[in-house]
Scaffold this motif. Structure first.
Motif, PDB file in Angstrom:
ATOM      1  N   PHE A 197     -23.103 -29.117 -37.980  1.00 15.51           N
ATOM      2  CA  PHE A 197     -22.356 -30.331 -38.328  1.00 15.51           C
ATOM      3  C   PHE A 197     -22.154 -30.494 -39.830  1.00 15.51           C
ATOM      4  O   PHE A 197     -21.035 -30.746 -40.300  1.00 15.51           O
ATOM      5  CB  PHE A 197     -23.082 -31.548 -37.736  1.00 15.51           C
ATOM      6  CG  PHE A 197     -22.452 -32.867 -38.042  1.00 15.51           C
ATOM      7  CD1 PHE A 197     -21.101 -33.103 -37.795  1.00 15.51           C
ATOM      8  CD2 PHE A 197     -23.214 -33.915 -38.558  1.00 15.51           C
ATOM      9  CE1 PHE A 197     -20.528 -34.337 -38.049  1.00 15.51           C
ATOM     10  CE2 PHE A 197     -22.644 -35.153 -38.820  1.00 15.51           C
ATOM     11  CZ  PHE A 197     -21.303 -35.354 -38.572  1.00 15.51           C
ATOM     12  N   LYS A 211     -17.784 -33.380 -35.931  1.00 16.32           N
ATOM     13  CA  LYS A 211     -18.581 -33.378 -34.698  1.00 16.32           C
ATOM     14  C   LYS A 211     -17.971 -32.415 -33.681  1.00 16.32           C
ATOM     15  O   LYS A 211     -18.674 -31.620 -33.059  1.00 16.32           O
ATOM     16  CB  LYS A 211     -18.648 -34.788 -34.114  1.00 16.32           C
ATOM     17  CG  LYS A 211     -19.465 -35.779 -34.906  1.00 16.32           C
ATOM     18  CD  LYS A 211     -19.349 -37.175 -34.279  1.00 16.32           C
ATOM     19  CE  LYS A 211     -20.061 -38.222 -35.121  1.00 16.32           C
ATOM     20  NZ  LYS A 211     -19.904 -39.590 -34.561  1.00 16.32           N
ATOM     21  N   PRO A 267     -22.593 -34.564 -32.428  1.00 16.59           N
ATOM     22  CA  PRO A 267     -22.679 -33.411 -33.343  1.00 16.59           C
ATOM     23  C   PRO A 267     -23.839 -32.480 -33.009  1.00 16.59           C
ATOM     24  O   PRO A 267     -24.937 -32.933 -32.676  1.00 16.59           O
ATOM     25  CB  PRO A 267     -22.866 -34.061 -34.710  1.00 16.59           C
ATOM     26  CG  PRO A 267     -23.477 -35.400 -34.423  1.00 16.59           C
ATOM     27  CD  PRO A 267     -22.891 -35.839 -33.120  1.00 16.59           C
TER      28      PRO A 267
END
Length: 487
Positions: free
Chosen positions: A246, A260, A241
């Motif tokens: 994220f 991610k 991520p």
């Protein structure tokens, strides 16, 4: 005195002519790794800069690459189809190591496992450099195994290389991990050249973008035309991520795997936006061409892309590694101020090898003669008139390899050919043929082989002739020792 005056007028005349001569355009190829056809405009992902680029230029709705990365990158830089240049699978960073998985039925084909040597072809960056361009590579290279000339972008015509080497993915996207360069943990996948960012919170995508902009300072100041190949490692595995984006995807309800991946996509979108803003700031945007694309279809294997495999590129079938549309159809956007139509969609199907003649025509180098015979065709006519079509054009995909140690839709030992709306998929294991009409069935749900046997046979013979003409690598049957033949 007359001679002096004549010389003076000649010098003045030459200066005027040089001043009037059109500037060579700057050219940027912005390549995203493993980005699927639907990813650029997925409503679940935030990609405003890709949308902006599409409005400023032409979107190719039917752009294609090979099923995996190195063959596409070799086609980009050589202008040759993978069946022609012979690099049909991804190259291992280890020299002389065949990356094909072990197979019970076939011995490996005689493909170029170390990549294509620049001694037998002319890379287009070399031609651009000879024409006065300042040539820059930043990011993923993956043109060949370590210890070979093709592994080093300097040998392919680039005057600057940052972070390009023999590996096809990063060991880590994180600056705190030194992008894989931690003591006792260094591998071939450790990304080189970014020591300035080691120990920082700067994500790899951002570091490459910052370095790309630094390299542009010098040619812009000198008013020298530049070519930048900004080839991101994102969105290839490992799916790590990007902390900048994220959490918002988790908050929006995406599962952690998809969140991610979405953060990686937004990271490359931000990079595109930063590059576009930089060009505007430096007042070179109106003389800079941007070609945005991926090197193959989006990854669709589980568990890397979630619990269920081969649904990530819907409505296209399958994903990376497959000769079905999900594995080979890619996003492609081209902005060419003053030349390419704005906010238009070109329906003509185009292929990875088309990048070579397209860039040469953009740089006004059409009279240049490379060592190799070029398979690609310039996309410039479709940029100027998006309604143009060449329904007779033939595209070929050839994958006589075993990508992974599992079978999947269109994966492992498959070839395909397209002419017009019809696409034939050929199974090198069994000789089975599938026929699809992509104008009616881009999802490849309805096999028309039994309904149109004549069309099926015509395309299979075209495929056979193409592979024979280029002496394409073919798998060898272990029991008989015979090379597979298209029937």
């Amino acid at each position: 005195m007359k001679k002096i005056l004549l010389l003076f007028y000649c010098i003045i005349g030459n200066i005027v002519l040089l001043a009037q001569a059109p500037k060579k355009p700057n050219i940027i190829t912005f390549i995203v790794d493993d980005m699927g056809w639907t990813d650029a405009f997925n409503p679940n992902y935030h990609t405003p800069n890709m949308a902006k680029l599409a409005k400023q230029g032409v979107k190719f709705n039917q752009a294609y690459a090979t099923p995996v990365c190195t063959p596409t990158r070799t086609s980009f830089i050589s202008g040759m189809n993978a069946a022609h240049h012979g690099v049909t699978n991804w190259t291992s960073p280890l020299k002389d190591k065949n990356s094909d998985a072990e197979d019970q039925q076939f011995s490996p084909s005689s493909w170029k496992i170390n990549g294509l040597s620049p001694q037998i072809y002319t890379p287009y960056p070399q031609l651009l450099k000879q024409a006065g361009y300042f040539t820059i590579h930043v990011g993923k290279a993956h043109w060949g195994a370590a210890g070979t000339p093709q592994a080093n972008p300097y040998n392919l015509g680039f005057q600057v290389n940052i972070a390009g080497h023999a590996a096809g993915h990063p060991q880590s996207y994180y600056g705190k991990d030194n992008y894989g360069n931690l003591p006792s943990k260094v591998t071939y996948q450790s990304v080189p050249d970014l020591e300035e960012y080691h120990g920082s919170d700067i994500f790899l995508t951002e570091a490459l973008t910052l370095e790309a902009m630094k390299t542009l300072e010098s040619p812009i100041q000198r008013k020298q035309p530049f070519y930048l190949n900004l080839a991101h490692y994102g969105v290839h595995t490992p799916i790590q991520p990007d902390a900048r984006f994220f959490q918002k995807y988790l908050s929006a309800g995406l599962d952690s795997t998809e969140a991610k991946y979405a953060s990686l996509v937004e990271g490359v979108d931000k990079s595109l936006g930063d590059i576009m803003a930089y060009l505007q700031e430096k007042k070179v945007a109106e003389n800079t061409i941007i070609l945005f694309m991926s090197d193959n279809g989006g990854l669709s294997l589980a568990p890397a892309r979630g619990k269920k495999a081969h649904v990530q590129n819907l409505p296209l079938r399958a994903g990376k590694g497959s000769v079905y549309e999900g594995g080979i159809r890619i996003p492609m956007l081209v902005k060419w101020p003053g030349i390419a139509q704005a906010n238009q969609v070109a329906e003509q199907y185009v292929m990875a090898e088309d990048l070579f003649p397209t860039i040469l025509q953009m740089a006004k180098l059409t009279g240049t003669k490379p060592l190799q015979n070029i398979d690609g065709k310039s996309m410039v006519p479709y940029l100027k008139d998006t309604k143009l079509k060449d329904a007779e054009r033939v595209l070929v995909w050839h994958y006589p390899n075993k990508w992974i140690d599992q079978d999947g839709p269109g994966i492992n030992y498959k070839s395909a050919i397209r002419q017009g709306n019809f696409k034939l998929v050929y199974d090198l294991r069994t000789g089975q043929k599938e026929l699809y009409d992509l104008s009616q069935d881009m999802e490849e749900k309805f096999d028309l082989a039994a309904k149109f046997p004549g069309q099926c046979q015509q395309l299979s013979q075209l495929l056979k002739s193409y592979l024979i003409q280029h002496q394409a690598p073919m798998p060898v049957d272990k029991k008989t020792g015979m090379v597979v033949e298209i029937r």
